[in-house]
Design a protein around this motif. Structure first.
Motif, PDB file in Angstrom:
ATOM      1  N   PRO A 129      43.313  44.879  42.875  1.00 15.32           N
ATOM      2  CA  PRO A 129      44.473  43.890  43.051  1.00 15.32           C
ATOM      3  C   PRO A 129      45.485  44.741  43.595  1.00 15.32           C
ATOM      4  O   PRO A 129      46.022  45.918  43.359  1.00 15.32           O
ATOM      5  CB  PRO A 129      44.776  43.440  41.558  1.00 15.32           C
ATOM      6  CG  PRO A 129      43.905  44.723  40.770  1.00 15.32           C
ATOM      7  CD  PRO A 129      43.034  45.076  41.458  1.00 15.32           C
ATOM      8  N   ILE A 174      49.578  44.751  43.617  1.00 15.49           N
ATOM      9  CA  ILE A 174      50.380  44.193  42.819  1.00 15.49           C
ATOM     10  C   ILE A 174      51.720  44.512  43.233  1.00 15.49           C
ATOM     11  O   ILE A 174      52.010  45.808  43.553  1.00 15.49           O
ATOM     12  CB  ILE A 174      50.172  45.036  41.359  1.00 15.49           C
ATOM     13  CG1 ILE A 174      48.684  44.746  40.792  1.00 15.49           C
ATOM     14  CG2 ILE A 174      51.179  44.485  40.386  1.00 15.49           C
ATOM     15  CD1 ILE A 174      48.317  45.358  39.827  1.00 15.49           C
ATOM     16  N   LEU A 218      44.540  42.339  33.384  1.00 13.70           N
ATOM     17  CA  LEU A 218      43.453  42.571  34.474  1.00 13.70           C
ATOM     18  C   LEU A 218      42.265  43.428  33.751  1.00 13.70           C
ATOM     19  O   LEU A 218      41.139  43.113  34.168  1.00 13.70           O
ATOM     20  CB  LEU A 218      43.990  43.541  35.469  1.00 13.70           C
ATOM     21  CG  LEU A 218      45.104  42.855  36.294  1.00 13.70           C
ATOM     22  CD1 LEU A 218      46.119  43.568  37.381  1.00 13.70           C
ATOM     23  CD2 LEU A 218      44.252  41.793  37.184  1.00 13.70           C
ATOM     24  N   LEU A 231      43.894  49.668  39.646  1.00 15.88           N
ATOM     25  CA  LEU A 231      45.201  48.785  39.773  1.00 15.88           C
ATOM     26  C   LEU A 231      46.129  49.349  40.890  1.00 15.88           C
ATOM     27  O   LEU A 231      46.625  50.327  40.593  1.00 15.88           O
ATOM     28  CB  LEU A 231      45.901  48.545  38.306  1.00 15.88           C
ATOM     29  CG  LEU A 231      45.034  48.235  37.347  1.00 15.88           C
ATOM     30  CD1 LEU A 231      45.962  47.845  36.176  1.00 15.88           C
ATOM     31  CD2 LEU A 231      44.238  47.048  37.599  1.00 15.88           C
ATOM     32  N   SER A 269      46.069  40.142  46.599  1.00  6.86           N
ATOM     33  CA  SER A 269      46.999  39.762  45.705  1.00  6.86           C
ATOM     34  C   SER A 269      46.734  38.541  44.930  1.00  6.86           C
ATOM     35  O   SER A 269      47.525  38.215  43.897  1.00  6.86           O
ATOM     36  CB  SER A 269      48.263  39.582  46.528  1.00  6.86           C
ATOM     37  OG  SER A 269      48.278  38.570  47.402  1.00  6.86           O
ATOM     38  N   LEU A 291      44.584  37.755  42.614  1.00  5.99           N
ATOM     39  CA  LEU A 291      44.565  37.991  41.127  1.00  5.99           C
ATOM     40  C   LEU A 291      45.936  38.106  40.126  1.00  5.99           C
ATOM     41  O   LEU A 291      45.611  37.954  39.073  1.00  5.99           O
ATOM     42  CB  LEU A 291      43.915  39.397  40.914  1.00  5.99           C
ATOM     43  CG  LEU A 291      42.304  39.549  41.008  1.00  5.99           C
ATOM     44  CD1 LEU A 291      41.965  39.415  42.517  1.00  5.99           C
ATOM     45  CD2 LEU A 291      41.858  40.902  40.528  1.00  5.99           C
ATOM     46  N   THR A 292      47.105  38.351  40.990  1.00  4.18           N
ATOM     47  CA  THR A 292      48.369  38.373  40.221  1.00  4.18           C
ATOM     48  C   THR A 292      49.448  37.519  40.812  1.00  4.18           C
ATOM     49  O   THR A 292      50.163  38.112  41.495  1.00  4.18           O
ATOM     50  CB  THR A 292      48.819  39.889  39.937  1.00  4.18           C
ATOM     51  OG1 THR A 292      49.010  40.372  41.541  1.00  4.18           O
ATOM     52  CG2 THR A 292      47.570  40.677  39.470  1.00  4.18           C
ATOM     53  N   ALA A 323      40.790  37.733  37.014  1.00  6.37           N
ATOM     54  CA  ALA A 323      39.945  39.126  37.196  1.00  6.37           C
ATOM     55  C   ALA A 323      38.659  38.886  36.874  1.00  6.37           C
ATOM     56  O   ALA A 323      37.646  39.707  37.534  1.00  6.37           O
ATOM     57  CB  ALA A 323      40.607  39.995  36.023  1.00  6.37           C
TER      58      ALA A 323
END
Length: 218
Positions: free
Chosen positions: A22, A24, A39, A47, A187, A189-190, A207
């Motif tokens: 990801p 972030i 996550l 990360l 990005s 995932l977040t 996730a």
């Protein structure tokens, strides 16, 4: 792959842990730890916290200190001072948007395994000359996407890539099916609205979906 907190990672180990890293962007340090935990609960441990906000280094520090099951890295490393600050904050790996010998040397001196960013054959060759064979393809979709990766597989069969830039749940599978793609960065995932609202269950679900994506046999 079990990740020992004292183990010095290689870039290929970072890429091999899950199909997605990801990307972030954090604006509030208070979000860092619950986001990382969400996550990790979904099976994503590598990360990349980008150094795009003033809060990024503090966020890396918080995750490194409070989420031992996460392996936090620093993205958008562009200078030697970025590498030094990221390593001092507890980052376990670094990701750069491009590559120069200076940034490669700085990350080595800081003890920070680097995924260098490349978008051309010449940049790949420069990274190879300095010993890097696990590279970030950025911006992937804007710079040629799957077609470019297929073309590179012939002359650069010894290189594995993490395409990042324009990657989504909808096109990640096509990229992961390529033999020279070890993982993708994204990005999605977040999502910003979920982070702002504290929608950690939604992020864990994203996730889990990402963790379940299939990769080509390397």
């Amino acid at each position: 792959m079990a990740v020992n907190p004292t183990h010095s990672l290689t870039p290929r180990e970072v890429m091999a842990d899950a199909p997605v890293i990801p990307v972030i962007v954090l604006h509030d340090v208070a979000h860092a730890v619950p986001l990382a935990r969400a996550l990790v609960a979904g099976g994503i441990r590598m990360l990349e916290v980008t150094l795009r906000t003033p809060q990024a280094i503090a966020c890396i520090e918080a995750i490194a200190r409070e989420v031992p099951d996460a392996v936090v890295g620093a993205g958008t490393i562009r200078t030697a001072s970025d590498a030094d600050a990221a390593a001092a904050a507890g980052a376990r790996f670094g990701v750069s948007p491009g590559y120069t010998p200076t940034i490669g040397r700085a990350c080595r001196e800081a003890g920070l395994p680097l995924l260098p960013g490349v978008a051309t054959g010449s940049e790949i060759m420069a990274a190879l000359e300095d010993g890097f064979t696990a590279l970030k393809f950025f911006p992937a979709m804007q710079a040629g996407g799957p077609g470019m990766l297929k073309a590179w597989h012939g002359p650069f069969a010894d290189v594995v890539f993490c395409p990042t830039g324009g990657i989504s749940a909808g096109n990640a599978g096509e990229l992961l099916s390529l033999p020279n793609v070890a993982c993708v960065g994204g990005s999605w995932l977040t999502p910003g609205d979920a982070v702002k609202a504290g929608g950690w269950a939604r992020i864990t679900a994203l996730a889990k979906e990402a963790k379940a994506l299939q990769r080509a046999a390397q």
